[in-house]
Write a protein that holds these residues in place. Structure first.
Motif, short mmCIF file in Angstrom:
data_model
loop_
_atom_site.label_atom_id
_atom_site.label_comp_id
_atom_site.label_asym_id
_atom_site.label_seq_id
_atom_site.Cartn_x
_atom_site.Cartn_y
_atom_site.Cartn_z
N GLU A 236 0.95 -1.19 -0.32
CA GLU A 236 -0.18 0.16 -0.12
C GLU A 236 0.53 1.18 -0.18
O GLU A 236 0.58 2.48 -0.42
CB GLU A 236 -0.37 -0.14 1.00
CG GLU A 236 -1.69 -0.82 0.85
CD GLU A 236 -3.40 -1.61 2.02
OE1 GLU A 236 -2.97 -0.40 3.71
OE2 GLU A 236 -4.00 -1.62 1.87
N LEU A 239 1.96 1.44 -3.71
CA LEU A 239 0.68 1.97 -4.61
C LEU A 239 0.74 3.73 -4.01
O LEU A 239 0.35 4.73 -5.60
CB LEU A 239 -0.76 1.58 -4.18
CG LEU A 239 -0.39 -0.48 -4.66
CD1 LEU A 239 -1.64 -0.88 -4.07
CD2 LEU A 239 -0.18 -0.46 -5.86
N VAL A 243 0.86 4.29 -7.89
CA VAL A 243 -0.20 3.74 -8.43
C VAL A 243 -0.92 4.68 -8.24
O VAL A 243 -1.55 5.49 -9.57
CB VAL A 243 -0.51 2.76 -8.54
CG1 VAL A 243 -2.10 2.15 -9.10
CG2 VAL A 243 0.39 1.53 -8.98
N TRP A 244 -1.92 5.68 -7.20
CA TRP A 244 -3.39 5.51 -7.43
C TRP A 244 -2.86 7.84 -8.04
O TRP A 244 -3.97 7.85 -7.74
CB TRP A 244 -2.89 6.33 -5.67
CG TRP A 244 -3.77 4.14 -4.76
CD1 TRP A 244 -3.39 4.31 -3.88
CD2 TRP A 244 -4.57 3.29 -5.35
NE1 TRP A 244 -3.22 3.28 -3.26
CE2 TRP A 244 -3.91 2.48 -4.97
CE3 TRP A 244 -4.75 3.43 -6.23
CZ2 TRP A 244 -4.94 1.16 -5.09
CZ3 TRP A 244 -5.48 2.29 -7.06
CH2 TRP A 244 -5.79 0.86 -5.85
#
Length: 285
Positions: A236, A239, A243-244
Motif C-alpha cells: 500500500e 501503491l 499507482v494511485w
C-alpha cells in the motif's frame, strides 16, 4: 454496494477477454470465439458488485440500450472494448479516452510491479536468461502482457530451442520477458482495491498458472491464518506513491504464500477480479 451512486442505465460490461486484448494492443483485435462465448454465458458475473446496473457482454449490447446509457463499468478497459462500445452508440463522454486506455495497458505490463519483486528480472536476451540459470535452476518466464495461464514458459536447468525462440520473439514484441523463480506455492491470496481504497482479501486456487476458483473465507479468517499484514503495508505504501496518483479503478494484487512461510507478490491486475466478486458474495451472506 460499489455501485450505489449509479443509475439504472449504467452498463456493466463483462469482458473476460480483456487480458488477451491487452496483449494484442489493437482496437481491431478479434478475440477467440471461446472467450466471446464465455463473456456472453457469464455476463451476470459482476451483478454482485453492481446490482443496480444492466449487465451484458459487449457483443450482446444493442444500440437502443447503448445510446440510453448514463454510465459504463467494464471488467477491464482496453482498446477493443472501448471501440466496440463506441461503435454500438455509447456516448463517448462515458468512455475512457484512448490515452487513458493506453495508460492502463502500460501499467498492466509486468515490469510495473518489479519494484515489489526483488528476485524477479526483466530479461531481454537469451544470454541474460542463461546467466540467471547459472544462479538458479528453475524459473518461470512470463510474457509482460498475458493472462489466463497464457504466456508462461517453465524453465528447468537450461533453455530449450522452443524457449529461446519464444523469449526472443516475446521480447521483441513486448520489450522484455519477466523471469520469476519457481516457488513451492502453498496458497494463492490477493489484496483487492477499488479507487484507491482497500476492499478486502481473497483466497483462491490455481493450477498451472490458471485461476480455478475462490475459497470463500472472510478477511478475519485470512488475516488470522496467513502473514498478510506486513506485506500489505509495504504494497500500500508503494501503491500510494506510484499507482494511485496515475490510476483510479479496480485493482487486485495477487500474492503467493510459499511452503517455507515466505510471501511474494505475483502480479497486479488493473481490472476487476474474481476475488472482488467472491468478497462481495461473502459480505452478502
Amino acid at each position: 454496494m460499489l455501485c450505489s451512486f449509479f443509475g439504472s442505465m449504467t452498463l456493466c460490461i463483462f469482458n473476460p477477454e480483456h487480458d488477451l486484448c491487452l496483449a494484442k494492443g489493437r482496437w481491431n483485435y478479434v478475440p477467440p470465439l471461446s472467450a466471446v462465448e464465455y463473456a456472453r454465458r457469464d455476463a451476470n458475473t459482476m451483478q454482485v458488485l453492481y446490482p443496480d446496473a444492466f449487465y451484458c457482454s459487449v457483443y450482446d449490447l444493442t444500440r437502443e440500450r447503448a445510446v440510453q446509457a448514463t454510465g459504463v463499468v467494464a471488467w477491464g478497459w482496453d482498446a477493443v472494448v472501448r471501440h466496440e462500445l463506441q461503435k454500438r452508440g455509447v456516448p463517448v463522454d462515458l468512455l475512457p479516452s484512448d490515452e487513458v486506455v493506453a495508460a492502463i495497458r502500460e501499467l498492466q505490463h509486468r515490469s510495473t510491479v518489479l519494484p515489489l519483486q526483488p528476485d524477479c528480472h526483466a530479461v531481454r536476451s537469451v544470454a541474460e536468461m542463461e546467466a540467471l540459470l547459472k544462479e538458479r535452476e528453475h524459473w518461470v518466464m512470463k510474457a509482460p502482457w498475458s493472462g489466463a495461464g497464457r504466456g508462461l514458459h517453465w524453465v528447468h536447468g537450461s533453455l530449450t530451442a522452443i524457449d529461446r525462440d519464444w523469449l526472443v520473439k516475446t521480447a521483441e514484441k513486448q520489450r522484455c520477458v519477466i523471469a520469476e523463480p519457481r516457488r513451492d506455492v502453498a496458497a494463492d491470496l490477493a489484496l483487492e482495491y477499488m479507487d484507491g481504497g482497500f476492499m478486502g482479501y481473497s483466497y483462491f486456487k490455481t493450477g498451472g498458472g490458471v485461476y480455478k476458483e475462490n475459497i470463500l473465507w472472510t478477511d478475519g479468517q485470512i488475516e488470522s491464518t496467513f502473514p498478510v499484514c506486513d506485506i500489505r503495508e509495504r504494497i500500500e505504501s508503494w501503491l500510494a506513491a506510484n499507482v494511485w496518483p496515475r490510476y483510479r479503478g479496480p485493482l487486485g494484487v495477487d500474492l503467493m504464500l510459499c511452503a517455507d512461510g515466505s510471501i511474494h507478490v505475483a502480479e497486479i491486475n488493473f481490472r476487476h477480479t474474481m476475488g472482488m466478486v467472491a468478497h462481495a458474495k461473502i459480505n452478502q451472506q
